[in-house]
Design a protein around this motif. Structure first.
Motif, mmCIF file in Angstrom:
data_model
loop_
_atom_site.group_PDB
_atom_site.id
_atom_site.type_symbol
_atom_site.label_atom_id
_atom_site.label_comp_id
_atom_site.label_asym_id
_atom_site.label_seq_id
_atom_site.Cartn_x
_atom_site.Cartn_y
_atom_site.Cartn_z
ATOM 1 N N VAL A 42 0.866 -1.188 0.000
ATOM 2 C CA VAL A 42 0.000 0.000 0.000
ATOM 3 C C VAL A 42 0.901 1.235 0.000
ATOM 4 C CG1 VAL A 42 -1.809 1.269 1.213
ATOM 5 C CG2 VAL A 42 -1.771 -1.242 1.303
ATOM 6 N N PHE A 43 0.847 1.996 -1.078
ATOM 7 C CA PHE A 43 1.681 3.196 -1.210
ATOM 8 C C PHE A 43 0.807 4.437 -1.043
ATOM 9 C CE2 PHE A 43 3.295 -0.151 -3.992
ATOM 10 C CZ PHE A 43 4.589 -0.304 -3.518
ATOM 11 N N ILE A 44 1.175 5.298 -0.103
ATOM 12 C CA ILE A 44 0.477 6.561 0.093
ATOM 13 C C ILE A 44 1.427 7.678 -0.314
ATOM 14 C CG2 ILE A 44 -0.650 8.089 1.746
ATOM 15 C CD1 ILE A 44 -1.311 5.620 3.431
ATOM 16 N N LEU A 45 1.109 8.341 -1.414
ATOM 17 C CA LEU A 45 1.951 9.421 -1.942
ATOM 18 C C LEU A 45 1.287 10.749 -1.623
ATOM 19 C CD1 LEU A 45 2.926 7.952 -5.444
ATOM 20 C CD2 LEU A 45 3.751 7.347 -3.161
ATOM 21 N N ASN A 105 -3.876 -5.492 -10.687
ATOM 22 C CA ASN A 105 -3.320 -4.494 -9.774
ATOM 23 C C ASN A 105 -2.867 -5.184 -8.487
ATOM 24 O OD1 ASN A 105 -3.938 -2.235 -11.443
ATOM 25 N ND2 ASN A 105 -6.047 -2.266 -10.707
ATOM 26 N N PRO A 106 -1.603 -5.612 -8.415
ATOM 27 C CA PRO A 106 -1.107 -6.255 -7.190
ATOM 28 C C PRO A 106 -0.640 -5.230 -6.147
ATOM 29 C CG PRO A 106 0.604 -6.294 -8.847
ATOM 30 C CD PRO A 106 -0.591 -5.622 -9.484
ATOM 31 N N PHE A 107 -1.354 -4.126 -6.031
ATOM 32 C CA PHE A 107 -0.942 -3.025 -5.157
ATOM 33 C C PHE A 107 -2.136 -2.116 -4.886
ATOM 34 C CE2 PHE A 107 -0.666 -1.545 -9.473
ATOM 35 C CZ PHE A 107 -1.239 -0.284 -9.416
ATOM 36 N N ILE A 108 -1.988 -1.264 -3.874
ATOM 37 C CA ILE A 108 -2.889 -0.134 -3.632
ATOM 38 C C ILE A 108 -2.026 1.114 -3.623
ATOM 39 C CG2 ILE A 108 -4.405 1.003 -1.956
ATOM 40 C CD1 ILE A 108 -5.172 -1.796 -0.942
ATOM 41 N N LEU A 109 -2.374 2.092 -4.433
ATOM 42 C CA LEU A 109 -1.613 3.334 -4.496
ATOM 43 C C LEU A 109 -2.576 4.505 -4.329
ATOM 44 C CD1 LEU A 109 1.368 4.214 -6.750
ATOM 45 C CD2 LEU A 109 -0.424 5.883 -6.381
#
Length: 266
Positions: free
Chosen positions: A125-128, A154-158
């Protein structure tokens, strides 16, 4: 000194408040519902709002709610360092020793995300944060880095978050590919006048004071002066408490609010 005068056990607007005790405004509930949906679907999400509206604290609640055995949360503010610093930080946070060439770094990040998701069953989980300051090239790069199997999964949460201008930038033709990949988007609104009153009482209760310390006209003045932005509400009410203590009064009235607004520059 004002804390003991009014009976507070701690500063009512302390930034260190536990995430479980945050005031649940309608905007807060809505953004958490959007983030919960994003947790299910994965992919890109967008949250915008003016400074002090509560974006970061709400994201902290979301991050704290994630099971660390199933999710790996990584937070990056875009105000710190260059874009290459960000790429290297991304690789490092994924447990990699960052490569030097940009193209190798991209492959390294992608492989690390794939390994984390496919082999270890952990969703990164990426929080930009503060993304309104990101360059057009960086926004373009995000579409490349987070493109897996020709955009089939989508093997991620951005989560992209920033000022309202971020949504306007994503709507530009040059950023349309990224904008079209957003699974959910939400603009964080300030507190309503009723929510301002409830927010203040909520913070007072958690600081140890349940009795009313503010009259109705003062609540209206606080809401009007701050526009409903929680950070400004906290700053103004704190200044009101200090002035009320100095005057040895029991209740904050609109006169105190106006004087505190002038001193706090609100």
């Amino acid at each position: 000194m004002y804390k003991s005068f009014f009976g507070f056990q701690q500063a009512p607007f302390d930034k260190g408040i536990d995430s479980s005790m945050l005031f649940q405004s309608e905007a807060y509930k809505e953004v958490l519902a959007r983030l919960d949906y994003l947790k299910t679907t994965r992919g890109f999400g967008l949250i915008t709002g003016d400074p002090g509206v509560g974006k970061t604290s709400t994201l902290r609640v979301f991050a704290d709610s994630l099971n660390p055995s199933l999710y790996k949360v990584m937070y990056f503010p875009m105000s710190s360092g260059t874009t290459m610093d960000f790429y290297r930080g991304l690789a490092f946070s994924l447990g990699e020793q960052p490569k030097f060439r940009k193209v190798e770094l991209f492959f390294q990040i992608q492989n690390a995300i794939t390994d984390l998701y496919d082999k270890r069953r952990i969703t990164p989980v990426f929080i930009l944060d503060e993304m309104q300051s990101a360059s057009a090239q960086f926004l373009h790069d995000l579409s490349i880095i987070f493109n897996f199997d020709m955009d089939k999964r989508n093997p991620f949460i951005l989560i992209l978050t920033g000022l309202p201008t971020l949504a306007n930038r994503l709507a530009l033709n040059q950023n349309r590919s990224l904008d079209q990949r957003l699974v959910t988007r939400f603009h964080f609104s300030p507190l309503t006048p009723d929510e301002v009153r409830d927010y203040i009482k909520h913070r007072f209760r958690h600081a140890g004071v349940s009795r009313n310390l503010i009259n109705e006209n003062a609540y209206e003045a606080i809401s009007s002066s701050t526009g409903g932005y929680p950070r400004l509400v906290g700053n103004l009410v704190t200044q009101c408490l200090i002035l009320t203590f100095q005057k040895q009064r029991d209740l904050i009235d609109e006169e105190i609010v106006f004087a505190a607004s002038a001193e706090a520059g609100i």
